[in-house]
Scaffold this active site. Structure first.
Site, PDB file in Angstrom:
ATOM      1  N   SER A 145      12.561  -5.784  -8.082  1.00 56.93           N
ATOM      2  CA  SER A 145      11.161  -6.199  -8.229  1.00 56.93           C
ATOM      3  C   SER A 145      11.062  -7.167  -9.400  1.00 56.93           C
ATOM      4  CB  SER A 145      10.303  -4.958  -8.510  1.00 56.93           C
ATOM      5  OG  SER A 145       9.022  -5.310  -8.976  1.00 56.93           O
ATOM      6  N   TYR A 158       7.209   2.985 -11.888  1.00 59.12           N
ATOM      7  CA  TYR A 158       7.712   1.915 -11.019  1.00 59.12           C
ATOM      8  C   TYR A 158       8.537   0.917 -11.832  1.00 59.12           C
ATOM      9  CZ  TYR A 158       7.655  -1.646  -7.311  1.00 59.12           C
ATOM     10  OH  TYR A 158       8.008  -2.563  -6.348  1.00 59.12           O
TER      11      TYR A 158
HETATM   12  P1  NAP Z   1       5.838  -0.529   2.055  1.00 59.39           P
HETATM   13  O1  NAP Z   1       5.277  -1.253   3.228  1.00 59.39           O
HETATM   14  O2  NAP Z   1       5.027   0.503   1.369  1.00 59.39           O
HETATM   15  O3  NAP Z   1       7.257   0.040   2.467  1.00 59.39           O
HETATM   16  C1  NAP Z   1       7.915   1.039   1.734  1.00 59.39           C
HETATM   17  C2  NAP Z   1       8.957   1.644   2.639  1.00 59.39           C
HETATM   18  O4  NAP Z   1       9.606   2.711   1.934  1.00 59.39           O
HETATM   19  C3  NAP Z   1       8.313   2.260   3.873  1.00 59.39           C
HETATM   20  O5  NAP Z   1       9.161   2.099   4.965  1.00 59.39           O
HETATM   21  C4  NAP Z   1       8.224   3.724   3.467  1.00 59.39           C
HETATM   22  O6  NAP Z   1       8.137   4.619   4.554  1.00 59.39           O
HETATM   23  C5  NAP Z   1       9.541   3.866   2.749  1.00 59.39           C
HETATM   24  N1  NAP Z   1       9.559   5.103   1.983  1.00 59.39           N
HETATM   25  C6  NAP Z   1       8.798   5.426   0.920  1.00 59.39           C
HETATM   26  N2  NAP Z   1       9.060   6.689   0.537  1.00 59.39           N
HETATM   27  C7  NAP Z   1      10.006   7.159   1.375  1.00 59.39           C
HETATM   28  C8  NAP Z   1      10.676   8.390   1.507  1.00 59.39           C
HETATM   29  N3  NAP Z   1      10.438   9.431   0.693  1.00 59.39           N
HETATM   30  N4  NAP Z   1      11.589   8.545   2.493  1.00 59.39           N
HETATM   31  C9  NAP Z   1      11.857   7.527   3.328  1.00 59.39           C
HETATM   32  N5  NAP Z   1      11.243   6.328   3.267  1.00 59.39           N
HETATM   33  C10 NAP Z   1      10.336   6.154   2.303  1.00 59.39           C
HETATM   34  O7  NAP Z   1       6.146  -1.587   0.931  1.00 59.39           O
HETATM   35  P2  NAP Z   1       7.169  -2.796   0.839  1.00 59.39           P
HETATM   36  O8  NAP Z   1       6.498  -3.788  -0.016  1.00 59.39           O
HETATM   37  O9  NAP Z   1       7.714  -3.207   2.159  1.00 59.39           O
HETATM   38  O10 NAP Z   1       8.295  -2.111  -0.037  1.00 59.39           O
HETATM   39  C11 NAP Z   1       9.668  -2.198   0.240  1.00 59.39           C
HETATM   40  C12 NAP Z   1      10.438  -2.303  -1.069  1.00 59.39           C
HETATM   41  O11 NAP Z   1      10.123  -3.554  -1.675  1.00 59.39           O
HETATM   42  C13 NAP Z   1      10.070  -1.228  -2.091  1.00 59.39           C
HETATM   43  O12 NAP Z   1      11.232  -0.792  -2.752  1.00 59.39           O
HETATM   44  C14 NAP Z   1       9.151  -1.969  -3.050  1.00 59.39           C
HETATM   45  O13 NAP Z   1       9.162  -1.424  -4.327  1.00 59.39           O
HETATM   46  C15 NAP Z   1       9.792  -3.343  -3.029  1.00 59.39           C
HETATM   47  N6  NAP Z   1       8.944  -4.429  -3.505  1.00 59.39           N
HETATM   48  C16 NAP Z   1       7.821  -4.803  -2.851  1.00 59.39           C
HETATM   49  C17 NAP Z   1       7.072  -5.858  -3.341  1.00 59.39           C
HETATM   50  C18 NAP Z   1       5.842  -6.367  -2.655  1.00 59.39           C
HETATM   51  O14 NAP Z   1       5.219  -7.299  -3.156  1.00 59.39           O
HETATM   52  N7  NAP Z   1       5.450  -5.844  -1.525  1.00 59.39           N
HETATM   53  C19 NAP Z   1       7.459  -6.511  -4.499  1.00 59.39           C
HETATM   54  C20 NAP Z   1       8.604  -6.088  -5.153  1.00 59.39           C
HETATM   55  C21 NAP Z   1       9.354  -5.058  -4.636  1.00 59.39           C
HETATM   56  P3  NAP Z   1       6.687   5.174   5.034  1.00 59.39           P
HETATM   57  O15 NAP Z   1       6.020   4.026   5.738  1.00 59.39           O
HETATM   58  O16 NAP Z   1       7.054   6.308   5.908  1.00 59.39           O
HETATM   59  O17 NAP Z   1       5.962   5.572   3.777  1.00 59.39           O
END
Ligand code: NAP
Length: 253
Positions: A145, A158
């Site tokens: 991130s 986080y």
């Molecule tokens: P998201 O749509 O909330 O996706 C998060 C994913 O993690 C979902 O598939 C979620 O599953 C899964 N997850 C969470 N807790 C879990 C658990 N206990 N067991 C299994 N799966 C779990 O958000 P995203 O933005 O795509 O996030 C993906 C990654 O990118 C994360 O590590 C986040 O920190 C990182 N990130 C995102 C951004 C951004 O701007 N969006 C920026 C920097 C980093 P469920 O749907 O079942 O909850």
């Protein structure tokens, strides 16, 4: 390096955690389009992702696992290997975020985020490494991130988890680079996913974020796929321990 296009992943077996939505789904699709066989790992239905991957014609396997504990992790790797014959690529993408002022931050919100984003990512990497290191090849990509570089506000656990993940990426690279494993991370900027819904709903925060992004818009998860394919491929074989920002220029500002 084998002949042919070094960016192709034909026949490689790739685990993507948190692949049902958002960034994980987009990375799974990118790896599939590059020829990899995909193991979708998560706690929710993967039907939407399966439908998006179907046109690629690649093989897809689904493993239901709650990554908030380490209990399922060795089983996930064993299942992936027994399905695919090997494990070539691991993308640690699953992650959560909790928002509260540091003065009010609860231990529960601390533990939940650290357990999923950092502890499970490490022990899943360890389980994958126990397969990859003896055979002398493999790729691990952690989804870090901007909070791997910056402090942020109201997201103590986080920031700690993503800064920790950047450190772990470097540690594992130091231990395993000489054994044929590439460990790297991608640091997404601000992407349109569930994770950032609260920020986008706050018009002041949304405007402040947009004003700082040189590209002038939020990222589309599809914009991350190329970086993941590259780091998973032979083309990146001499890249170890890097945290690659894909952020519309945010960190350059
Ligand atoms: P998201 O749509 O909330 O996706 C998060 C994913 O993690 C979902 O598939 C979620 O599953 C899964 N997850 C969470 N807790 C879990 C658990 N206990 N067991 C299994 N799966 C779990 O958000 P995203 O933005 O795509 O996030 C993906 C990654 O990118 C994360 O590590 C986040 O920190 C990182 N990130 C995102 C951004 C951004 O701007 N969006 C920026 C920097 C980093 P469920 O749907 O079942 O909850």
């Amino acid at each position: 390096m084998a002949g042919g296009n070094p960016f192709r992943l034909d026949g490689r077996v790739a685990i993507v955690t948190g692949a049902n939505t958002g960034i994980g789904q987009a990375i799974a699709l990118g790896l599939a389009e590059a020829g990899a066989k995909i193991v979708l790992v998560g706690r929710s239905s993967m039907d939407e992702t399966r439908a998006k991957l179907a046109p690629t014609g690649t093989s897809v396997h689904e493993i239901r696992a709650d990554l908030s504990t380490t209990a399922p992790l060795t089983g996930v790797v064993a299942d992936a290997i027994s399905w695919g014959g090997s494990l070539d690529i691991l993308v640690n993408n699953a992650g959560i975020i909790r928002r509260a002022d540091a003065l009010d931050f609860t231990e529960a919100d601390w533990d939940a985020v650290i357990d999923t984003n950092l502890k499970s990512a490490f022990f899943l990497s360890q389980a994958a490494g126990r397969h990859m290191v003896p055979r002398g090849s493999g790729k691990i990509i952690n989804i870090a991130s901007l909070l791997s570089f910056q402090g942020g506000v109201r997201i103590a656990s986080y920031t700690a988890s993503k800064s920790g993940l950047a450190g772990l990426t470097r540690l594992l690279a130091c231990e395993w680079a000489g054994k044929g494993i590439n460990v790297n991370a991608i640091a997404p900027g601000y992407f349109v996913t569930n994770n950032t819904e609260a920020l986008r709903a706050d018009s002041d925060r949304n405007a402040a974020i947009l004003a700082r992004i040189p590209a002038g818009h939020w990222g589309d998860p599809a914009d991350l796929a190329g970086a993941a394919v590259f780091l998973a491929s032979d083309a990146a074989r001499y890249i170890h321990g890097t945290v690659l920002p894909v952020d519309g220029g945010w960190l350059a500002r």
